[in-house]
Design a protein around this motif. Structure first.
Motif, PDB file in Angstrom:
ATOM      1  N   GLY A 176      -5.141   0.577  32.786  1.00 56.46           N
ATOM      2  CA  GLY A 176      -5.719   1.591  33.669  1.00 56.46           C
ATOM      3  C   GLY A 176      -4.746   2.726  33.918  1.00 56.46           C
ATOM      4  N   THR A 177      -3.482   2.410  34.017  1.00 52.97           N
ATOM      5  CA  THR A 177      -2.448   3.430  34.181  1.00 52.97           C
ATOM      6  C   THR A 177      -2.326   4.154  32.851  1.00 52.97           C
ATOM      7  OG1 THR A 177      -1.333   2.000  35.758  1.00 52.97           O
ATOM      8  CG2 THR A 177      -0.054   3.815  34.842  1.00 52.97           C
ATOM      9  N   LYS A 178      -2.420   5.472  32.876  1.00 53.11           N
ATOM     10  CA  LYS A 178      -2.530   6.236  31.632  1.00 53.11           C
ATOM     11  C   LYS A 178      -1.224   6.888  31.194  1.00 53.11           C
ATOM     12  CE  LYS A 178      -6.858   5.372  31.382  1.00 53.11           C
ATOM     13  NZ  LYS A 178      -7.119   4.082  30.807  1.00 53.11           N
ATOM     14  N   HIS A 179      -1.046   6.925  29.870  1.00 54.80           N
ATOM     15  CA  HIS A 179       0.003   7.744  29.252  1.00 54.80           C
ATOM     16  C   HIS A 179      -0.507   9.176  29.324  1.00 54.80           C
ATOM     17  CE1 HIS A 179       2.940   5.206  27.156  1.00 54.80           C
ATOM     18  NE2 HIS A 179       1.970   4.343  26.958  1.00 54.80           N
ATOM     19  N   GLY A 180       0.255  10.047  29.900  1.00 56.04           N
ATOM     20  CA  GLY A 180      -0.133  11.458  29.919  1.00 56.04           C
ATOM     21  C   GLY A 180       0.936  12.254  29.205  1.00 56.04           C
ATOM     22  N   CYS A 181       1.695  12.981  29.972  1.00 56.64           N
ATOM     23  CA  CYS A 181       2.717  13.853  29.397  1.00 56.64           C
ATOM     24  C   CYS A 181       4.018  13.109  29.097  1.00 56.64           C
ATOM     25  CB  CYS A 181       3.010  14.984  30.371  1.00 56.64           C
ATOM     26  SG  CYS A 181       3.767  14.430  31.920  1.00 56.64           S
ATOM     27  N   GLU A 182       4.241  11.987  29.755  1.00 54.70           N
ATOM     28  CA  GLU A 182       5.479  11.205  29.675  1.00 54.70           C
ATOM     29  C   GLU A 182       6.708  12.020  30.051  1.00 54.70           C
ATOM     30  OE1 GLU A 182       5.836   8.208  26.618  1.00 54.70           O
ATOM     31  OE2 GLU A 182       3.731   8.530  26.096  1.00 54.70           O
ATOM     32  N   LEU A 183       6.474  13.075  30.863  1.00 56.24           N
ATOM     33  CA  LEU A 183       7.561  13.927  31.354  1.00 56.24           C
ATOM     34  C   LEU A 183       7.555  14.022  32.880  1.00 56.24           C
ATOM     35  CD1 LEU A 183       7.127  16.866  28.818  1.00 56.24           C
ATOM     36  CD2 LEU A 183       8.944  15.142  28.816  1.00 56.24           C
ATOM     37  N   GLY A 184       6.640  13.298  33.528  1.00 58.01           N
ATOM     38  CA  GLY A 184       6.544  13.349  34.975  1.00 58.01           C
ATOM     39  C   GLY A 184       5.864  14.587  35.508  1.00 58.01           C
ATOM     40  N   GLU A 185       5.032  15.212  34.699  1.00 63.59           N
ATOM     41  CA  GLU A 185       4.409  16.463  35.117  1.00 63.59           C
ATOM     42  C   GLU A 185       2.911  16.380  35.383  1.00 63.59           C
ATOM     43  OE1 GLU A 185       5.475  19.357  32.175  1.00 63.59           O
ATOM     44  OE2 GLU A 185       7.599  19.252  32.696  1.00 63.59           O
ATOM     45  N   CYS A 186       2.236  15.302  34.924  1.00 63.10           N
ATOM     46  CA  CYS A 186       0.770  15.296  35.016  1.00 63.10           C
ATOM     47  C   CYS A 186       0.208  14.314  36.040  1.00 63.10           C
ATOM     48  CB  CYS A 186       0.150  15.030  33.653  1.00 63.10           C
ATOM     49  SG  CYS A 186       0.300  13.325  33.075  1.00 63.10           S
ATOM     50  N   GLY A 187       0.939  13.273  36.386  1.00 68.27           N
ATOM     51  CA  GLY A 187       0.473  12.314  37.381  1.00 68.27           C
ATOM     52  C   GLY A 187      -0.484  11.253  36.876  1.00 68.27           C
ATOM     53  N   ALA A 188      -0.835  11.267  35.600  1.00 66.79           N
ATOM     54  CA  ALA A 188      -1.787  10.282  35.072  1.00 66.79           C
ATOM     55  C   ALA A 188      -1.244   8.858  35.164  1.00 66.79           C
ATOM     56  CB  ALA A 188      -2.146  10.607  33.624  1.00 66.79           C
ATOM     57  N   CYS A 189       0.062   8.716  35.223  1.00 64.41           N
ATOM     58  CA  CYS A 189       0.695   7.396  35.235  1.00 64.41           C
ATOM     59  C   CYS A 189       1.068   6.919  36.632  1.00 64.41           C
ATOM     60  CB  CYS A 189       1.949   7.418  34.362  1.00 64.41           C
ATOM     61  SG  CYS A 189       3.269   8.438  35.074  1.00 64.41           S
ATOM     62  N   ALA A 190       0.609   7.615  37.675  1.00 61.93           N
ATOM     63  CA  ALA A 190       1.007   7.260  39.041  1.00 61.93           C
ATOM     64  C   ALA A 190       0.523   5.862  39.421  1.00 61.93           C
ATOM     65  CB  ALA A 190       0.491   8.289  40.038  1.00 61.93           C
TER      66      ALA A 190
END
Length: 162
Positions: free
Chosen positions: A42-56
């Motif tokens: 459920g936790t998503k890979h997004g930017c992997e740079l801490g900029e998008c919040g998809a992995c919060a």
């Protein structure tokens, strides 16, 4: 001369209220361990740079960008993912509000926003619209324009208060 591969660390992580024994390379992020080793996708890979919040996710109740946190730093801490929100078939009030009000479009950003909103509402049960926007400012969404997300969080707050 080649450098030997790092040895795995073996530890217990408390995820969604359950102790999980896990073994992983010490350089793995919390995001990688959740998705790859614990199969909590459920936790998503997004930017992997801490900029998008998809992995919060929540760590000890606070939103954390799991792509920037080393998993071994989370031993002994309470980790909450979107999979831990619902209780059986009963959605968390925030999830139900998102479903009822169209707070999710494609859904990719939704897990991170839900977790961020949960942390906000636990600290501030009746936040202003401005405060909601500030709290989710680190969660990027390409689909909704945020109005439906903000309205869903407001409705989730009302439902939790009942």
């Amino acid at each position: 001369m080649s450098t030997p591969a790092p040895k795995n660390v073996h530890l217990t992580l408390r995820v969604n209220g359950e102790e999980q024994e896990v073994s992983f390379a010490p350089y793995k992020t919390l995001l990688e361990v959740l998705r790859e080793d614990l199969n909590l996708t459920g936790t998503k890979h997004g930017c992997e740079l801490g900029e998008c919040g998809a992995c919060a996710v929540l760590v000890d109740g606070a939103p954390v960008l799991s792509c920037l946190a080393l998993a071994l730093e989370c031993e002994g801490r309470a980790i909450e993912t979107v999979e831990g929100l619902a209780r059986g078939s009963n959605l968390h009030p925030i999830q139900a509000a998102f479903a009822d009000l169209g707070g999710a479009q494609c859904g990719y950003c939704t897990p991170g926003i839900l977790m961020t909103a949960k942390a906000l509402l636990e600290k501030e049960p009746n936040p202003s619209r401005e405060r909601i926007r500030e709290a989710i400012s680190g969660n990027l969404c390409r689909c909704t324009g945020y109005q439906q997300i903000v309205e869903a969080i407001e409705e989730g707050a009302r439902r939790i208060a009942k």
